[in-house]
Design a protein around this motif. Sequence first.
Motif, PDB file in Angstrom:
ATOM      1  N   HIS A 361       0.809  -1.217   0.000  1.00  0.00           N
ATOM      2  CA  HIS A 361       0.000   0.000   0.000  1.00  0.00           C
ATOM      3  C   HIS A 361       0.844   1.270   0.000  1.00  0.00           C
ATOM      4  N   ARG A 362       2.177   1.108  -0.079  1.00  0.00           N
ATOM      5  CA  ARG A 362       3.024   2.281  -0.305  1.00  0.00           C
ATOM      6  C   ARG A 362       3.056   2.665  -1.788  1.00  0.00           C
ATOM      7  N   LEU A 363       2.457   1.841  -2.629  1.00  0.00           N
ATOM      8  CA  LEU A 363       2.270   2.246  -4.022  1.00  0.00           C
ATOM      9  C   LEU A 363       1.374   3.488  -4.060  1.00  0.00           C
ATOM     10  N   PRO A 364       1.569   4.362  -5.042  1.00  0.00           N
ATOM     11  CA  PRO A 364       0.760   5.592  -5.102  1.00  0.00           C
ATOM     12  C   PRO A 364      -0.625   5.370  -5.691  1.00  0.00           C
ATOM     13  N   PHE A 365      -1.121   4.134  -5.654  1.00  0.00           N
ATOM     14  CA  PHE A 365      -2.458   3.821  -6.140  1.00  0.00           C
ATOM     15  C   PHE A 365      -2.949   2.580  -5.409  1.00  0.00           C
ATOM     16  N   THR A 366      -4.246   2.380  -5.431  1.00  0.00           N
ATOM     17  CA  THR A 366      -4.864   1.259  -4.730  1.00  0.00           C
ATOM     18  C   THR A 366      -4.808   0.000  -5.587  1.00  0.00           C
ATOM     19  N   VAL A 367      -4.529  -1.115  -4.943  1.00  0.00           N
ATOM     20  CA  VAL A 367      -4.465  -2.405  -5.639  1.00  0.00           C
ATOM     21  C   VAL A 367      -5.350  -3.401  -4.899  1.00  0.00           C
ATOM     22  N   SER A 368      -6.213  -4.073  -5.618  1.00  0.00           N
ATOM     23  CA  SER A 368      -7.059  -5.116  -5.047  1.00  0.00           C
ATOM     24  C   SER A 368      -6.396  -6.477  -5.245  1.00  0.00           C
ATOM     25  N   PRO A 369      -6.795  -7.482  -4.468  1.00  0.00           N
ATOM     26  CA  PRO A 369      -6.259  -8.834  -4.691  1.00  0.00           C
ATOM     27  C   PRO A 369      -6.481  -9.322  -6.119  1.00  0.00           C
ATOM     28  N   GLU A 370      -7.628  -8.971  -6.711  1.00  0.00           N
ATOM     29  CA  GLU A 370      -7.914  -9.395  -8.086  1.00  0.00           C
ATOM     30  C   GLU A 370      -6.940  -8.767  -9.074  1.00  0.00           C
ATOM     31  N   GLU A 371      -6.647  -7.482  -8.877  1.00  0.00           N
ATOM     32  CA  GLU A 371      -5.689  -6.809  -9.762  1.00  0.00           C
ATOM     33  C   GLU A 371      -4.296  -7.394  -9.591  1.00  0.00           C
ATOM     34  N   LEU A 372      -3.935  -7.709  -8.347  1.00  0.00           N
ATOM     35  CA  LEU A 372      -2.621  -8.298  -8.110  1.00  0.00           C
ATOM     36  C   LEU A 372      -2.534  -9.680  -8.744  1.00  0.00           C
ATOM     37  N   MET A 373      -3.578 -10.482  -8.620  1.00  0.00           N
ATOM     38  CA  MET A 373      -3.585 -11.801  -9.253  1.00  0.00           C
ATOM     39  C   MET A 373      -3.417 -11.683 -10.759  1.00  0.00           C
ATOM     40  N   ALA A 374      -4.109 -10.720 -11.356  1.00  0.00           N
ATOM     41  CA  ALA A 374      -4.007 -10.525 -12.805  1.00  0.00           C
ATOM     42  C   ALA A 374      -2.586 -10.154 -13.209  1.00  0.00           C
ATOM     43  N   ALA A 375      -1.945  -9.305 -12.409  1.00  0.00           N
ATOM     44  CA  ALA A 375      -0.566  -8.905 -12.718  1.00  0.00           C
ATOM     45  C   ALA A 375       0.394 -10.075 -12.561  1.00  0.00           C
ATOM     46  N   MET A 376       0.153 -10.907 -11.565  1.00  0.00           N
ATOM     47  CA  MET A 376       1.059 -12.022 -11.290  1.00  0.00           C
ATOM     48  C   MET A 376       1.046 -13.060 -12.406  1.00  0.00           C
ATOM     49  N   VAL A 377      -0.082 -13.256 -13.053  1.00  0.00           N
ATOM     50  CA  VAL A 377      -0.188 -14.299 -14.082  1.00  0.00           C
ATOM     51  C   VAL A 377      -0.014 -13.768 -15.491  1.00  0.00           C
ATOM     52  N   SER A 378       0.085 -12.448 -15.662  1.00  0.00           N
ATOM     53  CA  SER A 378       0.117 -11.892 -17.011  1.00  0.00           C
ATOM     54  C   SER A 378       1.490 -11.451 -17.477  1.00  0.00           C
ATOM     55  N   LEU A 379       2.538 -11.783 -16.697  1.00  0.00           N
ATOM     56  CA  LEU A 379       3.885 -11.477 -17.168  1.00  0.00           C
ATOM     57  C   LEU A 379       4.212 -12.362 -18.361  1.00  0.00           C
ATOM     58  N   PRO A 380       4.796 -11.777 -19.419  1.00  0.00           N
ATOM     59  CA  PRO A 380       5.067 -12.557 -20.640  1.00  0.00           C
ATOM     60  C   PRO A 380       5.994 -13.729 -20.366  1.00  0.00           C
ATOM     61  N   LYS A 381       5.703 -14.853 -20.996  1.00  0.00           N
ATOM     62  CA  LYS A 381       6.525 -16.046 -20.867  1.00  0.00           C
ATOM     63  C   LYS A 381       7.515 -16.107 -22.014  1.00  0.00           C
TER      64      LYS A 381
END
Length: 383
Positions: A361-381
Amino acid sequence: MTDIVAIKMSKATTNQVNRTTTTYLPLAVAPSQVLRGENCLKESGEAIARLGIRPLIVGGDRTLKIIQPYVDFITKKQQLITSSASYSPDCAESSLQQLQSAVTSHQANLIIGVGGGKALDTAKLLAYQCNLPVVTIPTSAATCAAWTALSNIYTEEGAFQFDVALDRCPDLLILDYGLIRTAPKRTLVAGIGDALAKWYEASVSSGSSSATLTIAAVQQARILRDLLFQKSPAAVANPDSDDWLEVVDATVLLAGVIGGLGGANCRTVAAHAIHNGLTQLRCAHQALHGEKVAYGILVQLRLEEMVQGNQLAVSTRQQLTEFYREIGLPKTLEDLGLSNISLAQLRQAAEYACLPNSDLHRLPFTVSPEELMAAMVSLPKDH
C-alpha cells in the motif's frame, strides 16, 4: 553503529527552526565494524574476543558443521568458551524461545550469527532480546541481512509474519570472500535480485521527500542498480573476478547502507509484499528470498502499467526481463517452480500481500487482490 541524530523540528506555520524543542530519532546506519577480505574469518578472533569470550553461535545445522573448523581455530587462539545452537525450524518465535534458553544455559555474553538471511535475522533478534552484542557472518551473498537493524519473523512452516526494527546494526560484520565463494551460484543471483529491489521500491516509497538522507539513500539505490546491471553477468560467470567481489560488496554491504540511510522513508513496497504473500504457500518455499523478490519487482512494474497506464514501466520491465534472462533470475511463476499453482493458492498469496498493513500500500495507487492476481499471471513467458 547506532547513531542518535537530534533533529530540530520546524513549526507548521513557519520555515524557522524551533530551537527549544528537540526530538531524538534513532538512526541505525551501519555495523560498528566491518571486516572483509579473502579468508579473513580466521583472522577475526581478536575482534570477536573484544565483544565477548562466551559466544553462542547460531546457525542452521548444515552451516554450523561448515563453520566448525573456523570456530575451532579462533576458539583455541583466543581461548573462547563457545557453544552452538540451531535456529531450526525457522526464524520463528518458538525458535527464539529455545535459543534464549541456550543463552542462559551457556551464560553467553555474545551472539554470533552464521549463515543466510534467516539465521542472521534470528541471531540479531536474539541478541536484541538478551541485550547482548552480535556478530554476523554471512555464508552467501543472498541478502543484506548481515548489515541491517531489522529481523523478519516467520512461522515454523516458513510463512512470513512480521518484521522487527532493532535499535542498532550488528556490532561486527565479517565478510569472508573465501567463505562466500563456497556458496552455490544461485545464492549470488538471488542476492542480485534482492538488491535490485532497493531502487524499484525506495524510489517509490520515498515519494517526494526532500529529507537529505532519504535523497542520499535513493541515489545510492540508483547507483546500486547501475552497478548490478553492469557487473553482474561477469560476476556470475567468474567468481574469481574483481566484478564478483564488487557485486558481493554491493549485495551484502551497499544494499544495507541504503536501508540504514533511508530508514522508514525507503521501505519495501510491492516486490517484498509479493514475496511475503508467496511465503504463505508451501509450494513456493523452494524459491529463495531474492528470487521471489525479483519476480515481485516485475509484478510491481506490471501493476504500474495496468493500473496507471504507465508506459515507462513497460520499457523498464522489458529491460529487467532481459537482464533476468542473462543472469538466471525468475521472470514468471513458472520460473519460480509454480507452474501448477491453483487459483485458490494464487488468491491466498495475493490476499496476504494486500492485507491492510502490507507494504504494497506504499504504491501511489490502490491495488485489489484481483488486480494483483491478474498482474502475477500476465507477465510474458519465454517462447
